[in-house]
Scaffold this motif. Sequence first.
Motif, PDB file in Angstrom:
ATOM      1  N   ALA A  97     -11.417   8.773   0.591  1.00  0.00           N
ATOM      2  CA  ALA A  97     -11.561   7.677   1.539  1.00  0.00           C
ATOM      3  C   ALA A  97     -10.275   7.384   2.317  1.00  0.00           C
ATOM      4  CB  ALA A  97     -11.995   6.410   0.809  1.00  0.00           C
ATOM      5  N   ARG A  98      -9.162   7.933   1.884  1.00  0.00           N
ATOM      6  CA  ARG A  98      -7.869   7.563   2.480  1.00  0.00           C
ATOM      7  C   ARG A  98      -7.800   7.756   3.992  1.00  0.00           C
ATOM      8  NH1 ARG A  98      -1.856   9.288   0.167  1.00  0.00           N
ATOM      9  NH2 ARG A  98      -0.685   8.059   1.695  1.00  0.00           N
ATOM     10  N   PRO A  99      -8.384   8.814   4.568  1.00  0.00           N
ATOM     11  CA  PRO A  99      -8.338   8.945   6.033  1.00  0.00           C
ATOM     12  C   PRO A  99      -8.988   7.767   6.765  1.00  0.00           C
ATOM     13  CG  PRO A  99      -8.926  11.037   5.033  1.00  0.00           C
ATOM     14  CD  PRO A  99      -8.969  10.025   3.943  1.00  0.00           C
ATOM     15  N   LEU A 100      -9.943   7.101   6.124  1.00  0.00           N
ATOM     16  CA  LEU A 100     -10.597   5.954   6.744  1.00  0.00           C
ATOM     17  C   LEU A 100      -9.737   4.692   6.669  1.00  0.00           C
ATOM     18  CD1 LEU A 100     -14.224   6.381   5.336  1.00  0.00           C
ATOM     19  CD2 LEU A 100     -13.407   7.005   7.624  1.00  0.00           C
ATOM     20  N   LEU A 101      -8.743   4.677   5.794  1.00  0.00           N
ATOM     21  CA  LEU A 101      -7.930   3.479   5.584  1.00  0.00           C
ATOM     22  C   LEU A 101      -6.853   3.311   6.642  1.00  0.00           C
ATOM     23  CD1 LEU A 101      -7.477   3.794   1.705  1.00  0.00           C
ATOM     24  CD2 LEU A 101      -9.211   2.493   2.951  1.00  0.00           C
ATOM     25  N   GLY A 102      -6.588   4.356   7.420  1.00  0.00           N
ATOM     26  CA  GLY A 102      -5.642   4.264   8.528  1.00  0.00           C
ATOM     27  C   GLY A 102      -4.276   3.784   8.087  1.00  0.00           C
ATOM     28  N   PRO A 103      -3.676   2.829   8.830  1.00  0.00           N
ATOM     29  CA  PRO A 103      -2.311   2.377   8.515  1.00  0.00           C
ATOM     30  C   PRO A 103      -2.193   1.660   7.183  1.00  0.00           C
ATOM     31  CG  PRO A 103      -3.326   0.946  10.165  1.00  0.00           C
ATOM     32  CD  PRO A 103      -4.237   2.125  10.005  1.00  0.00           C
ATOM     33  N   TYR A 104      -3.311   1.247   6.597  1.00  0.00           N
ATOM     34  CA  TYR A 104      -3.246   0.524   5.332  1.00  0.00           C
ATOM     35  C   TYR A 104      -2.943   1.424   4.140  1.00  0.00           C
ATOM     36  CZ  TYR A 104      -5.197  -3.170   8.166  1.00  0.00           C
ATOM     37  OH  TYR A 104      -5.393  -4.098   9.167  1.00  0.00           O
ATOM     38  N   ALA A 105      -2.971   2.721   4.353  1.00  0.00           N
ATOM     39  CA  ALA A 105      -2.660   3.650   3.259  1.00  0.00           C
ATOM     40  C   ALA A 105      -1.678   4.723   3.712  1.00  0.00           C
ATOM     41  CB  ALA A 105      -3.940   4.293   2.735  1.00  0.00           C
ATOM     42  N   ASP A 106      -0.843   4.390   4.682  1.00  0.00           N
ATOM     43  CA  ASP A 106       0.121   5.356   5.217  1.00  0.00           C
ATOM     44  C   ASP A 106       1.401   5.453   4.400  1.00  0.00           C
ATOM     45  OD1 ASP A 106      -1.440   6.204   7.274  1.00  0.00           O
ATOM     46  OD2 ASP A 106      -0.488   4.973   8.820  1.00  0.00           O
ATOM     47  N   GLY A 107       1.660   4.478   3.553  1.00  0.00           N
ATOM     48  CA  GLY A 107       2.936   4.420   2.858  1.00  0.00           C
ATOM     49  C   GLY A 107       3.154   5.587   1.901  1.00  0.00           C
ATOM     50  N   GLU A 108       4.429   5.932   1.709  1.00  0.00           N
ATOM     51  CA  GLU A 108       4.768   7.003   0.798  1.00  0.00           C
ATOM     52  C   GLU A 108       4.682   6.519  -0.648  1.00  0.00           C
ATOM     53  OE1 GLU A 108       8.832   5.174   1.935  1.00  0.00           O
ATOM     54  OE2 GLU A 108       6.820   5.414   2.797  1.00  0.00           O
ATOM     55  N   PRO A 109       4.509   7.421  -1.594  1.00  0.00           N
ATOM     56  CA  PRO A 109       4.540   7.023  -3.017  1.00  0.00           C
ATOM     57  C   PRO A 109       5.972   6.786  -3.475  1.00  0.00           C
ATOM     58  CG  PRO A 109       4.182   9.389  -2.818  1.00  0.00           C
ATOM     59  CD  PRO A 109       4.154   8.839  -1.416  1.00  0.00           C
ATOM     60  N   LEU A 110       6.102   6.022  -4.540  1.00  0.00           N
ATOM     61  CA  LEU A 110       7.396   5.796  -5.171  1.00  0.00           C
ATOM     62  C   LEU A 110       7.414   6.604  -6.464  1.00  0.00           C
ATOM     63  CD1 LEU A 110       7.731   1.923  -4.702  1.00  0.00           C
ATOM     64  CD2 LEU A 110       8.530   3.755  -3.191  1.00  0.00           C
ATOM     65  N   PRO A 111       8.205   7.672  -6.533  1.00  0.00           N
ATOM     66  CA  PRO A 111       8.123   8.582  -7.676  1.00  0.00           C
ATOM     67  C   PRO A 111       8.539   7.966  -9.002  1.00  0.00           C
ATOM     68  CG  PRO A 111       9.973   9.141  -6.239  1.00  0.00           C
ATOM     69  CD  PRO A 111       9.157   8.125  -5.508  1.00  0.00           C
ATOM     70  N   TRP A 112       9.247   6.822  -8.946  1.00  0.00           N
ATOM     71  CA  TRP A 112       9.645   6.187 -10.205  1.00  0.00           C
ATOM     72  C   TRP A 112       8.549   5.314 -10.812  1.00  0.00           C
ATOM     73  CZ3 TRP A 112       9.269   1.022  -9.304  1.00  0.00           C
ATOM     74  CH2 TRP A 112       9.473   0.570  -7.991  1.00  0.00           C
ATOM     75  N   ARG A 113       7.438   5.123 -10.085  1.00  0.00           N
ATOM     76  CA  ARG A 113       6.300   4.455 -10.719  1.00  0.00           C
ATOM     77  C   ARG A 113       5.682   5.378 -11.760  1.00  0.00           C
ATOM     78  NH1 ARG A 113       2.456   2.005  -6.110  1.00  0.00           N
ATOM     79  NH2 ARG A 113       1.605   0.829  -7.882  1.00  0.00           N
ATOM     80  N   GLU A 114       4.940   4.804 -12.683  1.00  0.00           N
ATOM     81  CA  GLU A 114       4.432   5.568 -13.812  1.00  0.00           C
ATOM     82  C   GLU A 114       3.006   6.043 -13.583  1.00  0.00           C
ATOM     83  OE1 GLU A 114       4.919   2.828 -17.069  1.00  0.00           O
ATOM     84  OE2 GLU A 114       6.808   3.765 -17.632  1.00  0.00           O
ATOM     85  N   GLY A 115       2.654   7.163 -14.219  1.00  0.00           N
ATOM     86  CA  GLY A 115       1.295   7.662 -14.221  1.00  0.00           C
ATOM     87  C   GLY A 115       0.764   7.960 -12.836  1.00  0.00           C
ATOM     88  N   LYS A 116      -0.498   7.639 -12.628  1.00  0.00           N
ATOM     89  CA  LYS A 116      -1.136   7.922 -11.342  1.00  0.00           C
ATOM     90  C   LYS A 116      -0.533   7.109 -10.206  1.00  0.00           C
ATOM     91  CE  LYS A 116      -5.563   9.318 -13.341  1.00  0.00           C
ATOM     92  NZ  LYS A 116      -7.036   9.038 -13.422  1.00  0.00           N
ATOM     93  N   ASN A 117       0.097   5.975 -10.527  1.00  0.00           N
ATOM     94  CA  ASN A 117       0.700   5.149  -9.476  1.00  0.00           C
ATOM     95  C   ASN A 117       1.881   5.846  -8.792  1.00  0.00           C
ATOM     96  OD1 ASN A 117      -0.868   2.731  -9.358  1.00  0.00           O
ATOM     97  ND2 ASN A 117      -0.065   2.179 -11.368  1.00  0.00           N
ATOM     98  N   ALA A 118       2.416   6.881  -9.405  1.00  0.00           N
ATOM     99  CA  ALA A 118       3.507   7.633  -8.783  1.00  0.00           C
ATOM    100  C   ALA A 118       3.013   8.523  -7.651  1.00  0.00           C
ATOM    101  CB  ALA A 118       4.223   8.486  -9.832  1.00  0.00           C
ATOM    102  N   TYR A 119       1.693   8.591  -7.457  1.00  0.00           N
ATOM    103  CA  TYR A 119       1.131   9.506  -6.463  1.00  0.00           C
ATOM    104  C   TYR A 119       0.330   8.791  -5.383  1.00  0.00           C
ATOM    105  CZ  TYR A 119       2.426  12.728 -10.154  1.00  0.00           C
ATOM    106  OH  TYR A 119       3.133  13.408 -11.109  1.00  0.00           O
ATOM    107  N   VAL A 120       0.292   7.486  -5.421  1.00  0.00           N
ATOM    108  CA  VAL A 120      -0.427   6.732  -4.389  1.00  0.00           C
ATOM    109  C   VAL A 120       0.591   5.972  -3.537  1.00  0.00           C
ATOM    110  CG1 VAL A 120      -2.539   6.513  -5.738  1.00  0.00           C
ATOM    111  CG2 VAL A 120      -0.768   4.749  -5.924  1.00  0.00           C
ATOM    112  N   PRO A 121       0.221   5.524  -2.343  1.00  0.00           N
ATOM    113  CA  PRO A 121       1.157   4.764  -1.518  1.00  0.00           C
ATOM    114  C   PRO A 121       1.729   3.568  -2.284  1.00  0.00           C
ATOM    115  CG  PRO A 121      -0.788   5.333  -0.243  1.00  0.00           C
ATOM    116  CD  PRO A 121      -1.079   5.733  -1.660  1.00  0.00           C
TER     117      PRO A 121
END
Length: 539
Positions: free
Chosen positions: A134-158
């Motif tokens: 669904a991310r392509p439909l989210l437009g600017p609301y999901a453009d942010g880069e991930p923060l690699p220091w977050r844990e688990g799956k959260n390290a791979y989402v905006p």
Amino acid sequence: MSRRGRTKSITITALAIATASLLACAEERDGASEEGEMPSSEPPGPSSSEDPSGADEPGSGDSGDEPEPPGEPDSSATTDPGGTGPAFPPGPWDAGYSIPVEPQIPGDPEAGLKALLTEGYVSCGLPENLFNLARPLLGPYADGEPLPWREGKNAYVPYSWTIHTAKSGVEIASMNCLECHAGRVNGELMIGLGTADMDFTADLSLGLDELPQFDLPGPEVEELNKFVARYNAVGPQTQTVTIGTNPATTLGVLLASHHDAETLAWSDHPLIDVDVPMIPVDTPPWWRVAKRGGLLYNGMARGDHRGSLMFASSLCTDSEEEAAEILSYFNDINAYIRSIEPPPYPFPIDDELASAGEPIFLAECAGCHGTYSEDPEAETYRNLLLPYDVIRTDPEYALAAEGALKEMADWFNNSFYGDTTELALATPFSGYVAPPLDGIWATAPYLHNGSVPTLELVLNSEARPTYWRRVDYESANYDRTGLGWPFIALSFGHDVFSVGEHKFIYDTTIFAHGNGGHTFGDHLTDDDRSALLEYLKTI
């Protein structure tokens, strides 16, 4: 050690140094100290003051020890109420009212950062296994880069999204507070800096109206349908006119109108008949929270700030039981927000010119915006609410106290959130709070609606453009002379440019987008204004 001993605003560089230990069981968070130094390994302690918001405008706020009694204007604005602070000549601060600063429930800032980025305080979202689809439909609301220091799956989402487990047991991805409260300046992403380049001109329904609401059994489908329905309900009315402005005021009214005040139960249709105008705001930096006595530009959120902070993300909070669970850790989130330190100016400063600007600041600005020092105990800030007819910036936000904001405040004060925080509209009058100016260099654009691109123009109202656009949205492209975003003044506004160009153009003739008022620096000479701007780089 930073000059206030609080946690500096976190940049991605500093957080990369801190690594995943920031959110690990050891709970060790590294906070950057001085510019160019390695972050400190010591955890931050809560600071001693309060609260965000207020228009970025040197020349109309004040110092702060003991407040005047509620309902009375500050009759002692020419001297510090405690008798130990600076004395000021007569000025606009004499019309101000000192909003009382109240103690906050203690919390753990490190636990607060962890909760901010892992807890499901926005409790509806996309099923995690559908997020990338669904991310392509989210437009600017999901453009942010991930923060690699977050844990688990959260390290791979905006960075502005959090994966967590909903009450249904489904793992979902939902937006978090960093959608609005992580901004870029000088090429760095800073948690706590309001975003100045977010495109809220896009429908907050996130493009998901293109997805059907599946009429199929199963908890994942139910979570998806709930998410789509909520954002479709508020999305069409929360579109801003210009990139960089925020629809938070309008969204707040909509959140109240779609929830039952007694139970917090959601309704797809508004329960309150209220006109919801688009009144844009510039997202204020979180590092102001530590000094403020009343949140929001009109200072109306008073007392324990957790209620108003929670309410901002309450789109999917549908019961008092759920709200109470969120409240249980929001003292930590509040403590983290209050611990954030403003970033130091990253470029060279002319010390001689800055020294020449300090007495100008003390004479022209400190009466409203406070005084600053290497010693935090020597600083003053009075939390002055000033009548809008004194500041004379765009009045629509202040005037909404008699309309949409009144309806929201009545709902809020009679709801679960009102048991924690009071929304005190027009107490003792309608107006705007003159904010503290810590780190003001980083907070462009200026005034409460983001209508002025540079700090230099805040100090020279006659030079403000009626129509303007940013040169680009590259945060490293910073105007070191004017302090703000490089811009192009235009001869025409939305009436002439094509619809596709509208979102890039700030048109101050549009309702609630005016850039007038705050004329307190107009009488300064060019040399005095330059010296004052140089001094403002130091605070």
